[in-house]
Design an enzyme around this catalytic site. Structure first.
Site, PDB file in Angstrom:
ATOM      1  N   MET A   1      54.870  50.004 110.482  1.00 50.93           N
ATOM      2  CA  MET A   1      55.034  50.191 111.928  1.00 50.93           C
ATOM      3  C   MET A   1      54.466  48.990 112.665  1.00 50.93           C
ATOM      4  O   MET A   1      53.480  49.142 113.407  1.00 50.93           O
ATOM      5  CB  MET A   1      54.285  51.448 112.382  1.00 50.93           C
ATOM      6  CG  MET A   1      54.640  52.704 111.665  1.00 50.93           C
ATOM      7  SD  MET A   1      56.273  53.297 112.100  1.00 50.93           S
ATOM      8  CE  MET A   1      56.046  53.823 113.796  1.00 50.93           C
ATOM      9  N   PRO A   2      55.015  47.798 112.478  1.00 50.97           N
ATOM     10  CA  PRO A   2      54.427  46.646 113.169  1.00 50.97           C
ATOM     11  C   PRO A   2      54.587  46.779 114.691  1.00 50.97           C
ATOM     12  O   PRO A   2      55.598  47.240 115.192  1.00 50.97           O
ATOM     13  CB  PRO A   2      55.245  45.454 112.666  1.00 50.97           C
ATOM     14  CG  PRO A   2      55.890  45.927 111.409  1.00 50.97           C
ATOM     15  CD  PRO A   2      56.123  47.389 111.592  1.00 50.97           C
ATOM     16  N   MET A   3      53.504  46.387 115.385  1.00 47.86           N
ATOM     17  CA  MET A   3      53.527  46.297 116.847  1.00 47.86           C
ATOM     18  C   MET A   3      53.431  44.820 117.182  1.00 47.86           C
ATOM     19  O   MET A   3      52.524  44.142 116.701  1.00 47.86           O
ATOM     20  CB  MET A   3      52.280  46.965 117.440  1.00 47.86           C
ATOM     21  CG  MET A   3      52.210  48.438 117.274  1.00 47.86           C
ATOM     22  SD  MET A   3      50.884  49.109 118.352  1.00 47.86           S
ATOM     23  CE  MET A   3      49.578  49.310 117.141  1.00 47.86           C
TER      24      MET A   3
ATOM     25  N   VAL B   1      58.092  47.799 116.937  1.00 46.94           N
ATOM     26  CA  VAL B   1      58.051  47.912 118.403  1.00 46.94           C
ATOM     27  C   VAL B   1      57.592  46.572 118.972  1.00 46.94           C
ATOM     28  O   VAL B   1      56.650  45.967 118.463  1.00 46.94           O
ATOM     29  CB  VAL B   1      57.070  49.012 118.860  1.00 46.94           C
ATOM     30  CG1 VAL B   1      57.311  49.353 120.324  1.00 46.94           C
ATOM     31  CG2 VAL B   1      57.215  50.252 118.009  1.00 46.94           C
TER      32      VAL B   1
END
Lengths: 63, 63, 63, 63, 63, 63
Positions: free
Chosen positions: E1-3, E40
């Site tokens: 889930m990289p931001m 995201v």
């Protein structure tokens, strides 16, 4: 002077970060007319115990 | 309640951070009328493998 | 290449930010041996409705 | 797709982060109509030497 | 889930952000084995009065 | 002194932020033994043109 902060689960290798840094920088230069030398990127590695999605720690997924 | 996040290459000593915290806080109090006790500063140290400028990891500079 | 992100209540003037930018940069150069040209600072102004301390929005303080 | 970044003094246990992740996510779903699966939370633990309030490092408090 | 958080000087068009979002996401999928739907990206536009390099606001450069 | 940064699509009301600030703060106090007055929360609202997931701007979703 774009600043890019990438927060990801730990475990990526230096080689992966090297390629990411190059491609993200290229994108900013080519699409947003940023000056290459002015682009700074930091990778913040977080552990599975420090990252959650959907309210569940990554460390608890798949259990 | 200013929040200050400083992302730097790792290697700074506690004494350096102590002085930085003081001077950055003083600046906010004196120039921006912030309340001293309300100022929070975090230093995020990143490794040379996790920091890039100009599309090149700091670990690869000077090679 | 230090990156500094300052999140403050909106309302600071350009002159205040000018002085803050100078003093924070000076501190990083003099105390942490950072290279001046490599220091980037961004000010993120937030409204009183978007900032809380102690669980209470700044917009609700003093009411 | 809310992104939440929590910067705290190190020392919190996985169990504490598990409960925080759940409660912060619940709050976003119930109060802000966010889609649960789209909420990402990262905890950034900082040491007492890398965290200051009121211009003083946490490591120096109480001395 | 990289931001991914990109802080840039304001003025980029939607079309530029569209291309940046696509290319940064592609890079994370192809180089770091991230899951596409989990990536995201937020663009934080700052004004020339809120951005400094080398201790000088962008608004003051070239004067 | 936990710092919480919430990046969300714009459009949340003050009432929604008020409740979020309270609940996130309560969670930090009750689960992580944080001191209530020391908790700072900032909401960063981004437009649909400045937010992407899966490589697609929110402004382009559902088209």
């Amino acid at each position: 002077m774009p600043m890019v902060q990438v927060t990801m689960l730990e475990g990526r290798t230096t080689e992966q970060k090297r390629k990411l840094a190059k491609r993200i920088t290229d994108a900013l230069v080519e699409e947003a007319a940023a000056r290459r030398e002015a682009i700074v990127i930091a990778f913040h590695d977080v552990t599975k115990e420090s990252y959650a999605s959907g309210g569940v720690l990554m460390a608890d997924k798949g259990k």
